[in-house]
Design a protein around this motif. Structure first.
Motif, mmCIF file in Angstrom:
data_model
loop_
_atom_site.group_PDB
_atom_site.id
_atom_site.type_symbol
_atom_site.label_atom_id
_atom_site.label_comp_id
_atom_site.label_asym_id
_atom_site.label_seq_id
_atom_site.Cartn_x
_atom_site.Cartn_y
_atom_site.Cartn_z
ATOM 1 N N THR A 107 0.829 -1.211 0.000
ATOM 2 C CA THR A 107 0.000 0.000 0.000
ATOM 3 C C THR A 107 0.864 1.262 0.000
ATOM 4 O OG1 THR A 107 -0.131 -0.078 2.429
ATOM 5 C CG2 THR A 107 -1.909 -1.110 1.206
ATOM 6 N N THR A 108 1.979 1.240 0.719
ATOM 7 C CA THR A 108 2.863 2.411 0.762
ATOM 8 C C THR A 108 3.440 2.706 -0.624
ATOM 9 O OG1 THR A 108 3.466 1.956 3.057
ATOM 10 C CG2 THR A 108 4.917 3.413 1.825
ATOM 11 N N MET B 127 0.737 4.138 -2.927
ATOM 12 C CA MET B 127 0.437 5.535 -2.626
ATOM 13 C C MET B 127 1.544 6.470 -3.115
ATOM 14 S SD MET B 127 -2.536 5.692 -1.354
ATOM 15 C CE MET B 127 -2.539 7.378 -0.742
ATOM 16 N N GLN B 128 2.746 5.922 -3.281
ATOM 17 C CA GLN B 128 3.849 6.729 -3.790
ATOM 18 C C GLN B 128 3.907 6.732 -5.313
ATOM 19 O OE1 GLN B 128 7.302 5.121 -1.839
ATOM 20 N NE2 GLN B 128 6.754 5.971 0.155
ATOM 21 N N TYR C 86 -2.973 -3.539 -4.869
ATOM 22 C CA TYR C 86 -2.497 -2.360 -4.153
ATOM 23 C C TYR C 86 -2.640 -1.108 -5.019
ATOM 24 C CZ TYR C 86 -0.405 -5.931 -1.174
ATOM 25 O OH TYR C 86 -0.218 -7.011 -0.365
ATOM 26 N N ASP D 139 -7.156 6.421 -2.752
ATOM 27 C CA ASP D 139 -6.535 7.160 -1.653
ATOM 28 C C ASP D 139 -7.365 7.059 -0.384
ATOM 29 O OD1 ASP D 139 -4.617 7.848 -3.413
ATOM 30 O OD2 ASP D 139 -5.176 9.951 -3.605
ATOM 31 N N ARG E 188 -6.362 4.057 1.749
ATOM 32 C CA ARG E 188 -5.136 4.252 2.519
ATOM 33 C C ARG E 188 -5.399 5.170 3.717
ATOM 34 N NH1 ARG E 188 -0.391 1.938 3.944
ATOM 35 N NH2 ARG E 188 -0.561 2.975 5.911
#
Length: 537
Positions: free
Chosen positions: A376-377, A380-381, A402, A407, A410
């Motif tokens: 997930t990180t 999001m990047q 993922y 957004d 997350r």
């Protein structure tokens, strides 16, 4: 071992509720009572079965549901039972009937369906007439794609929040910085190999590899020293790790991931330090067996990075027999994936990571949660499915879930409970109402007292900025009458300043955790002052 009878007794014309045993023995051997809110089904883990009460089921259905879970707990490990429990609760089913399934089938995913299927099997054994339609409706469901995206952000089994992951890595760093001190204080435990200098560092490195690389325990268990290599780059020498791929049907260490993983400087230093203790253990074993004139580097390259205890306890009749007992593709002396999990869990028990969403008894960290966190990180990047797959060591097909997350999903992972209730409760036992002569006071730049330290030696070695870095530390006792709000304002202003200057989300994560901790401290102090006033103090 099962200590109850699974036969259901019913008299004609009597209530539909079956008479049944209340005492069960879990698979782990622990006995629990079905009527209690918490079941001790494992050595250190409690199943909060009372969570079922939040479902709007009939009293009869809730009773049968408890019994079904108790039966499952006799044959399945804690992790599976807890997963089924979360799945049933997250399904938000309101009736254990075919109609209840119809009302939720468009909103549930694979993990919820699997959990409901496990329960439906047992419920049908309890009362076939009542639960037959529910059972058949559940087993008729077909969830597309074969993967439940909701499991990625489940509060108990999914990705860690930013606070949770930051607290985990921070406490691992603190442990690493004080590993020698911690070991020196464990004199009373040294009779066990669980507390030797080597095993202390082994646990730490297992946790580091699990957290940083997000690889499965079976992959970590298969690593040998020869998988680590030094490569020359424009930035200097770098340590790389070739990761074995574990596929069903393949021979041990038959295939490796295409792209090696790079070890950051600090992790490389930990590996080299661990290697020194490993080498000492190996030399001691060789000397005890009178094995001389051997190439230690070559021997070590073929041994597992994380070995079984029996390697260092080995007794061999000849050097030749020893040298043929292992090899590049040999599984000899390797830990199992369960051994890796045990070492990781032991490390978690030592550092005690905190959650901003769950109480300590319900907060557990495992490999799947760390993999979800990494996935997930990265999503999001802005990384694509191929990049995420390479980072996690799986397929782009698996990694696409993922990328597809919004957004908002997350954000839901990072959403803490209102007013930081959980953290404030955990801090409430660490407050002080006064600082007496001889105690070490923690002051701000204006010499205003904010609290005291219970471990002056730890504070002297701490590299965090005082007093901001003290909040949340186990050695810090906040003064309930101190002006903690001014510190909160100071950190919030610093956060906004760095945010405007272009600092990344990751770079700002430490400040966000500090803000949460100070807010929790303020709430705990307020509650403490109210309590003292109520007692007339």
């Amino acid at each position: 071992m099962v200590t109850h009878s699974r036969r259901v007794h019913r008299e004609r014309g009597a209530s539909n509720n079956p008479s049944r045993e209340s005492s069960f023995t879990a698979k782990s051997g622990f006995t629990f009572n079905i009527d209690t809110p918490n079941w001790d089904v494992d050595r250190k883990r409690t199943l909060t079965i009372s969570r079922l009460d939040h479902l709007k089921l009939t009293e009869r259905e809730l009773t049968d549901l408890r019994y079904a879970f108790a039966v499952i707990a006799t044959t399945r490990p804690y992790g599976s039972v807890n997963k089924f429990l979360s799945g049933v609760i997250n399904s938000n089913i309101q009736s254990l009937t075919s109609g209840g399934v119809t009302n939720i089938k468009s909103e549930i995913g694979v993990s919820q369906v699997d959990s409901l299927k496990a329960i439906a099997r047992e419920l049908k054994k309890i009362d076939k007439d009542y639960y037959a339609n529910f059972h058949d409706e559940i087993f008729s469901l077909r969830i597309s794609e074969g993967y439940d995206v909701s499991s990625i952000y489940d509060v108990e089994t999914g990705a860690l929040s930013e606070y949770e992951f930051g607290d985990l890595t921070e406490k691992l760093n603190i442990y690493s910085s004080n590993v020698d001190t911690w070991h020196d204080e464990a004199d009373s435990l040294r009779t066990s190999r669980h507390h030797t200098s080597f095993s202390t560092r082994e646990r730490l490195l297992v946790a580091r590899f699990t957290v940083i690389f997000s690889r499965r325990p079976s992959q970590i268990a298969a690593i040998k020293w020869c998988d680590l290599s030094i490569t020359q780059t424009e930035l200097g020498d770098e340590l790389e790790l070739s990761v074995p791929m574990i596929k069903q049907g393949d021979d041990f260490r038959e295939a490796f991931e295409v792209t090696p993983l790079k070890l950051l400087h600090d992790l490389a230093i930990e590996v080299f330090n661990y290697r020194k203790f490993y080498l000492e253990e190996l030399k001691t074993m060789l000397e005890r067996n009178n094995i001389k004139e051997v190439d230690l580097d070559k021997i070590m390259s073929l041994l597992p990075l994380f070995p079984e205890k029996k390697l260092f306890d080995l007794e061999v009749k000849s050097k030749e027999k020893f040298l043929t007992s292992f090899g590049e593709k040999s599984p000899s002396f390797h830990l199992t994936s369960d051994n890796i999990k045990t070492r990781f869990n032991r490390m978690m028990d030592i550092i005690r990571p905190e959650s901003d969403r769950l109480s300590p008894e319900n907060y557990r960290i495992g490999n799947n949660r760390l993999r979800h966190t990494a996935g997930t990180t990265l999503a999001m990047q802005g990384y694509d499915a191929l990049s995420i797959a390479q980072s996690l060591g799986n397929t782009p097909y698996s990694a696409r879930f993922y990328v597809d997350m919004s957004d908002e999903v997350r954000v839901s992972i990072d959403e803490a409970f209102k007013a930081n209730t959980l953290l404030s409760k955990s801090f409430s036992g660490s407050l002080t109402s006064e600082i007496t002569a001889g105690e070490v006071a923690i002051e701000d730049m204006s010499l205003r007292e904010l609290g005291k330290s219970t471990r002056a030696d730890t504070c002297e070695k701490c590299t965090k900025a005082r007093p901001i870095g003290c909040y949340g530390c186990n050695s810090f006792r906040p003064l309930i009458t101190a002006d903690h709000k001014s510190k909160l304002l100071e950190v919030e202003n610093l956060y906004e300043k760095r945010k405007k200057s272009g600092n990344s989300i990751i770079a700002l994560s430490g400040l966000r955790r500090t803000i949460i901790k100070i807010k929790a401290t303020i709430q705990a102090c307020s509650q403490a002052r109210t309590s003292l006033m109520g007692r007339g103090k």
